[in-house]
Design a protein around this motif. Structure first.
Motif, PDB file in Angstrom:
ATOM      1  N   GLU A 358      37.326  -6.932   7.532  1.00 50.90           N
ATOM      2  CA  GLU A 358      36.219  -7.423   8.352  1.00 50.90           C
ATOM      3  C   GLU A 358      36.812  -8.145   9.570  1.00 50.90           C
ATOM      4  OE1 GLU A 358      33.807  -9.766   5.797  1.00 50.90           O
ATOM      5  OE2 GLU A 358      32.955  -8.036   4.751  1.00 50.90           O
ATOM      6  N   TYR A 360      36.860  -9.791  13.258  1.00 50.05           N
ATOM      7  CA  TYR A 360      35.923 -10.469  14.135  1.00 50.05           C
ATOM      8  C   TYR A 360      35.674  -9.605  15.372  1.00 50.05           C
ATOM      9  CZ  TYR A 360      36.730 -14.652  11.344  1.00 50.05           C
ATOM     10  OH  TYR A 360      36.802 -15.553  10.321  1.00 50.05           O
ATOM     11  N   ASN A 400      29.816 -11.109   7.829  1.00 50.50           N
ATOM     12  CA  ASN A 400      30.939 -10.935   6.907  1.00 50.50           C
ATOM     13  C   ASN A 400      30.473 -11.092   5.466  1.00 50.50           C
ATOM     14  OD1 ASN A 400      30.446 -13.653   7.558  1.00 50.50           O
ATOM     15  ND2 ASN A 400      32.432 -14.270   6.740  1.00 50.50           N
ATOM     16  N   VAL A 415      31.253  -9.516  12.329  1.00 53.02           N
ATOM     17  CA  VAL A 415      32.466  -8.737  12.088  1.00 53.02           C
ATOM     18  C   VAL A 415      32.142  -7.249  12.194  1.00 53.02           C
ATOM     19  CG1 VAL A 415      33.499 -10.503  10.621  1.00 53.02           C
ATOM     20  CG2 VAL A 415      32.043  -8.738   9.610  1.00 53.02           C
TER      21      VAL A 415
END
Length: 418
Positions: A358, A360, A400, A415
Motif C-alpha cells: 500500500e 502512499y 489503507n 494509498v
C-alpha cells in the motif's frame, strides 16, 4: 530518510507478538522497500571512470542521495483467494460431509464436499438411468416387429409402472416418517419446556403461600407479597402459553401427517389404475405401426432428458475445486448451512505468493513496473529478506487496510496498491 524508517521499525518491533501469516494474511504487516534500479546504475557510473579515456582534470558532478520508498503490505496467494461455495437454493445449502482438511493440496475439479441432498439426487439419477435402459429395450422390442416383442414391451411398461409404484410408496413413507419424527421431536421439546414452566409455577406458588403467611403475621410488607403474587401470575401465564403452543404444534403436525397419507394414497391409487390399464392393453396388442415406434422413441428421448437433468441436479449437490491450490480455511462444518458471504472454504494458489504493498499516493510517482523490491517481515513470518519486482500498479486510490504497529502512525492515509 530510509535509515530513520528502519530504526523506527526496530524500535517498535516486538518479537513476542508474532501473527500467523497464513491464517491472518491480511493483517500481516511487512515492510517493503522499493529501490530505484536507475539509481544503482548512476552510482556505478559515478564511481568508475570511462573505459579508454583518461579522467578529466576538471569535472563537476552533482550527486543525488540514495532514496527509497517504504510501504506496508500483506502477503496473498497469486490470483487472490477464492471463496468456494455451493449453488444457492431456496432452503440454503447444508453440508453433509467435507472431504478435505485445512492445508490440503487439491487438484482442479477435485470433490471437496457433498451436500445433504446428495443421496436423494443420486437415487433420482439411478432411477432415471434405469428408465433410459427400460425405454431402450422397449424401442428395440417394438422395432423387432414380432408379436412377442409387443407383448414384452407392454410387460415392460407394466413393470415400469410397478417400479414407479414401489418408488412412490417408499418416497411417501419416507415423507410421512419425516413428519412423524418432527412431531415426536417437537412434542418432546415442547413437553420439556412445559414441565420446566410448571415446576417454576409450583415453586412460585409455594413461595407466594409462604409470603402470604408472613404477611398475615405482619413479618413482611404488602408490596413484597404483591411482588410474589405477580411472580405467581407470570408463571401461570407461561404455563398456559406453553400448553397452548404444545397443543397447536401437535395439531398442525398431525394434520400434516394426515395430508401426506392422503396424498400418498391418491398417488398409489393412480399408479395402480395405470397398471390395470396397461395389463388390459396387453391383451389387445396388434400389428406394429410407425406411430408406435415414434412413440417409443419419444419416451426414450424423454427418459434421456430426465437422466441428464438428474445428472445436473446431482452435480449441484457436489462442491468441487475450481482450480488447483491449497485449502486455507474451512468456514462451514458438516450439518451447517453454507454462509453466502464466507462460502464453504477458502482456496488459494499458495505455490506462488504475491506481496500487495500500500504505497502512499505521494510516493506512487516514483514506482515503476520492473523495479526491484526488498521485503522484510515485521511479525517474523520469515527471517531473511525476500526480493521481488514490481509487476502491477493499481489504478485506484483508497484507504489503507494494513495498519502499522506504531501507535503514532497515520491510519487513514490514501494509498495505491502495488
Amino acid at each position: 530518510m530510509l535509515r530513520n524508517k528502519v530504526e523506527t521499525f526496530w524500535r517498535n518491533y516486538d518479537p513476542k507478538n508474532k501473527p500467523n501469516w497464513v491464517q491472518s494474511r491480511r493483517k500481516e504487516v511487512i515492510i517493503i522497500s522499493v529501490a530505484c534500479g536507475l539509481l544503482g546504475a548512476g552510482l556505478i557510473l559515478f564511481n568508475l571512470p570511462k573505459l579508454g579515456q583518461p579522467p578529466a582534470t576538471e569535472t563537476s558532478m552533482e550527486t543525488t542521495p540514495i532514496q527509497g520508498i517504504t510501504a506496508l503490505g500483506r502477503i496473498e496467494p497469486q490470483g487472490e483467494v477464492a471463496k468456494v461455495a455451493a449453488t444457492p437454493s431456496l432452503g440454503g445449502a447444508k453440508v453433509k460431509d467435507i472431504l478435505v482438511k485445512q492445508g490440503d493440496l487439491v487438484t482442479e475439479n477435485q470433490l471437496l464436499a457433498i451436500l445433504d441432498n446428495y443421496d436423494l439426487q443420486k437415487a433420482t439419477l439411478d432411477v432415471a438411468n434405469r428408465e433410459v435402459e427400460l425405454q431402450k429395450r422397449n424401442l428395440e422390442i417394438i422395432q423387432a416387429g414380432a408379436k412377442e416383442g409387443e407383448i414384452n414391451s407392454q410387460k415392460a411398461t407394466i413393470e415400469r409402472l410397478k417400479a414407479e409404484l414401489e418408488a412412490e410408496t417408499a418416497r411417501n413413507q419416507a415423507e410421512i416418517a419425516r413428519w412423524q419424527a418432527e412431531l415426536t421431536g417437537q412434542t418432546a421439546a415442547l413437553t420439556a419446556t412445559l414441565q420446566r414452566l410448571q415446576a417454576e409455577y409450583e415453586n412460585a406458588n409455594l413461595e407466594f403461600q409462604r409470603y402470604q403467611t408472613l404477611a398475615a403475621d405482619g413479618a413482611i410488607s404488602t408490596s413484597e407479597l404483591d411482588q410474589r403474587r405477580l411472580n405467581l401470575d407470570t408463571a401461570r401465564e407461561k404455563v398456559q402459553e406453553a400448553q397452548a403452543n404444545l397443543d397447536k404444534t401437535t395439531s398442525t403436525l398431525t394434520q400434516s401427517i394426515k395430508e401426506a397419507e392422503a396424498n400418498s394414497q391418491r398417488e398409489v391409487d393412480s399408479l395402480t389404475l395405470q397398471i390395470k390399464e396397461a395389463e388390459a392393453t396387453l391383451a389387445k396388442i396388434s400389428e406394429i405401426r410407425d406411430v408406435d415406434i415414434r412413440e417409443a422413441q419419444a419416451r426414450l428421448d424423454k427418459a434421456i432428458a430426465e437422466s441428464q437433468r438428474a445428472q445436473q441436479e446431482l452435480a449441484l449437490s457436489e462442491i468441487r475445486a475450481p482450480f488447483a491450490g491449497r485449502i486455507l480455511k474451512i468456514h462451514t462444518r458438516p450439518g451447517e448451512t453454507i454462509n453466502l458471504e464466507n462460502g464453504l472454504l477458502e482456496l488459494g494458489r499458495t505455490e506462488q505468493m504475491m506481496v500487495i504493498a500500500e504505497v502512499y499516493e505521494s510516493d506512487i510517482s516514483q514506482v515503476q513496473v520492473g523495479q526491484e523490491v526488498i521485503i522484510t517481515s515485521e511479525g517474523g513470518a520469515f527471517s531473511e529478506q525476500l526480493h521481488g519486482t514490481v509487476t502491477e500498479i493499481g489504478w485506484q486510490i483508497g484507504k489503507n487496510d494494513v495498519i502499522n504497529t506504531d501507535p503514532a502512525a497515520n491510519v487513514d492515509k490514501r494509498v495505491i496498491e502495488v
